[in-house]
Design an enzyme around this catalytic site. Structure first.
Site, PDB file in Angstrom:
ATOM      1  N   GLY A 191     -10.541  -2.692   2.076  1.00 26.76           N
ATOM      2  CA  GLY A 191      -9.817  -2.351   3.297  1.00 26.76           C
ATOM      3  C   GLY A 191     -10.074  -0.915   3.701  1.00 26.76           C
ATOM      4  N   ASP A 192      -9.123  -0.351   4.398  1.00 25.74           N
ATOM      5  CA  ASP A 192      -9.252   1.033   4.871  1.00 25.74           C
ATOM      6  C   ASP A 192      -8.911   2.052   3.778  1.00 25.74           C
ATOM      7  OD1 ASP A 192      -6.646   0.045   4.916  1.00 25.74           O
ATOM      8  OD2 ASP A 192      -5.993   1.488   6.428  1.00 25.74           O
ATOM      9  N   THR A 239       0.837  -1.191   0.000  1.00 24.70           N
ATOM     10  CA  THR A 239       0.000   0.000   0.000  1.00 24.70           C
ATOM     11  C   THR A 239       0.875   1.245   0.000  1.00 24.70           C
ATOM     12  OG1 THR A 239      -1.649  -1.163   1.308  1.00 24.70           O
ATOM     13  CG2 THR A 239      -1.885   1.205   1.199  1.00 24.70           C
ATOM     14  N   ARG A 282     -13.788  -7.976  -0.622  1.00 22.39           N
ATOM     15  CA  ARG A 282     -13.315  -7.322   0.611  1.00 22.39           C
ATOM     16  C   ARG A 282     -12.697  -5.971   0.248  1.00 22.39           C
ATOM     17  NH1 ARG A 282      -8.106  -5.090   2.314  1.00 22.39           N
ATOM     18  NH2 ARG A 282      -7.978  -5.263   4.567  1.00 22.39           N
TER      19      ARG A 282
HETATM   20  C1  SD4 Z   1      -5.696  -2.839   3.433  1.00 21.67           C
HETATM   21  N1  SD4 Z   1      -4.355  -1.165   4.463  1.00 21.67           N
HETATM   22  O1  SD4 Z   1      -6.259  -3.159   2.402  1.00 21.67           O
HETATM   23  C2  SD4 Z   1      -4.424  -2.061   3.336  1.00 21.67           C
HETATM   24  C3  SD4 Z   1      -3.312  -3.022   3.239  1.00 21.67           C
HETATM   25  C4  SD4 Z   1      -1.992  -2.477   3.543  1.00 21.67           C
HETATM   26  O2  SD4 Z   1       0.202  -2.762   3.760  1.00 21.67           O
HETATM   27  O3  SD4 Z   1      -1.796  -1.376   3.914  1.00 21.67           O
HETATM   28  N2  SD4 Z   1      -0.990  -3.236   3.411  1.00 21.67           N
HETATM   29  O4  SD4 Z   1      -6.097  -3.168   4.539  1.00 21.67           O
END
Ligand code: SD4
Length: 352
Positions: free
Chosen positions: A234-235, A204, A232
């Site tokens: 994520g954030d 990320t 799914r």
């Molecule tokens: C997530 N925050 O999809 C991201 C993944 C991530 O390092 O940051 N990976 O949850």
């Protein structure tokens, strides 16, 4: 960032002249807040251009910084910075070459926010487009919406002229097949690499920038958790979780376990703590403490500490910045008048 008292007072005087409310450091180096008084930027405010990102943005922060010096908008600048990583097939956590979901499909998430116009855009679980950060910005620029997901996001991107392509590189396909073959010893998949360790990649990229006028932009882009359940998100695409910016205060963003971050709306919380007068570092640490307090028992080790990591990055309108992680040893990227470099992150727990 350490600031001598004299530097601090000089900067505080300049900011006061520009309409900022002065904040004094307490004995711990934190600034004492004036909770009821938001900072009010005045016309003519002069800050210092600054870009802060996750460590994989080391090249990108320089690109963004240089673009801002030529007058480019801070959001366009950080998007150009993260595009480098999105288009790099060797980075298996973002854009092209990102590790796929459990069905071998690369689904990407991204969001962005533009301080001066107070606008935001986001896409989640988008497929076949290597630069979701630009699609998120197109959602912001060309629609009355903030967030598009799944097939709708892909359709929108194609309508906006983005090129559809296969994002699953040969390396990521092989990693997915190896992961799949190890799921169940009794299934029909043969395991060819006895000793191969499949990395559970997290990556990320979050990047935030402020220009000399104090205008701010922020962006986060990712392929999310490897082998995730299809659909799914994520954030990263969640405004206020994966990134947030408020042109009066600053910006923040995150990488790491998105599920932990979403529950605390961490990027929003960090910006709010900074608005109340905390230094960027204090705001990040306080937010990490909140994450721990919100962690469910199954994700806590015997010592009561989370079994995952989470990283936060922040900058303020007046050019202060910090990065912080749950566990020591993390770094983040910064670019300012001293050039692009990796800086050690603050942390909540010493590793090991
Ligand atoms: C997530 N925050 O999809 C991201 C993944 C991530 O390092 O940051 N990976 O949850």
């Amino acid at each position: 960032m350490s600031l001598s008292r004299r530097d601090f007072l000089e900067r505080a005087a300049a900011l006061t002249a520009a309409g900022f409310v002065p904040r004094l450091p307490d004995d711990f180096g934190h600034e004492l807040g004036h909770m009821a008084t938001p900072a009010v930027p005045m016309p003519g405010f002069r800050g210092r251009p600054l870009v802060v990102s996750s460590s994989n943005g080391l090249k990108g922060v320089k690109v963004a910084y240089d673009k801002m010096l030529t007058g480019e908008d801070p959001l366009d600048a950080v998007i150009a910075g993260v595009n480098l990583v999105e288009l790099d097939p060797s980075d298996q956590s973002v854009g092209l070459g990102g590790l796929p979901n459990e069905e071998g499909v690369v689904q990407l998430d991204a969001s962005c926010m533009h301080g001066p116009t107070r606008r935001a855009g986001s896409v989640a679980a988008i497929e076949g487009i290597a630069t979701p950060s630009l699609v998120a910005k197109a959602v912001m620029d060309y629609t009355d919406h903030v967030m598009l997901v799944g097939a709708g996001a892909t359709k929108f991107a194609k309508a906006m002229g983005f090129k559809e392509q296969n994002l699953l590189t040969e390396q990521s396909r092989q990693d997915w097949m190896r992961w799949k073959s190890r799921l169940n010893a009794n299934d029909a998949w043969l395991d060819h690499d006895e000793n191969l360790k499949i990395k559970f990649t997290t990556g990320t990229i979050n990047m935030n920038a402020v220009n000399a006028s104090g205008d701010i932009g922020s962006v986060t882009t990712t392929s999310g958790m490897a082998w995730k359940v299809p659909g799914r998100i994520g954030d990263s695409p969640v405004i206020g979780a994966g990134q947030y910016c408020d042109n009066l205060v600053g910006a923040a963003g995150s990488t790491g376990r998105g599920e932990a971050n979403i529950k605390t709306c961490a990027s929003f919380l960090i910006v709010e703590f900074m608005r109340q007068g905390l230094t960027p570092e204090a705001a990040l640490i306080k937010t990490l403490e909140r994450v721990v307090a919100m962690t469910e028992a199954r994700l806590l080790g015997p010592n009561g500490r989370p079994k995952f990591d989470l990283e936060f990055y922040a900058l303020t309108k007046d050019g202060r910045y910090a990065g912080a992680t749950l566990y020591s040893g993390g770094k983040y990227a910064v670019c300012d008048e001293q050039g692009a470099r990796l800086v050690e992150a603050a942390y909540l727990y010493k590793r090991g």
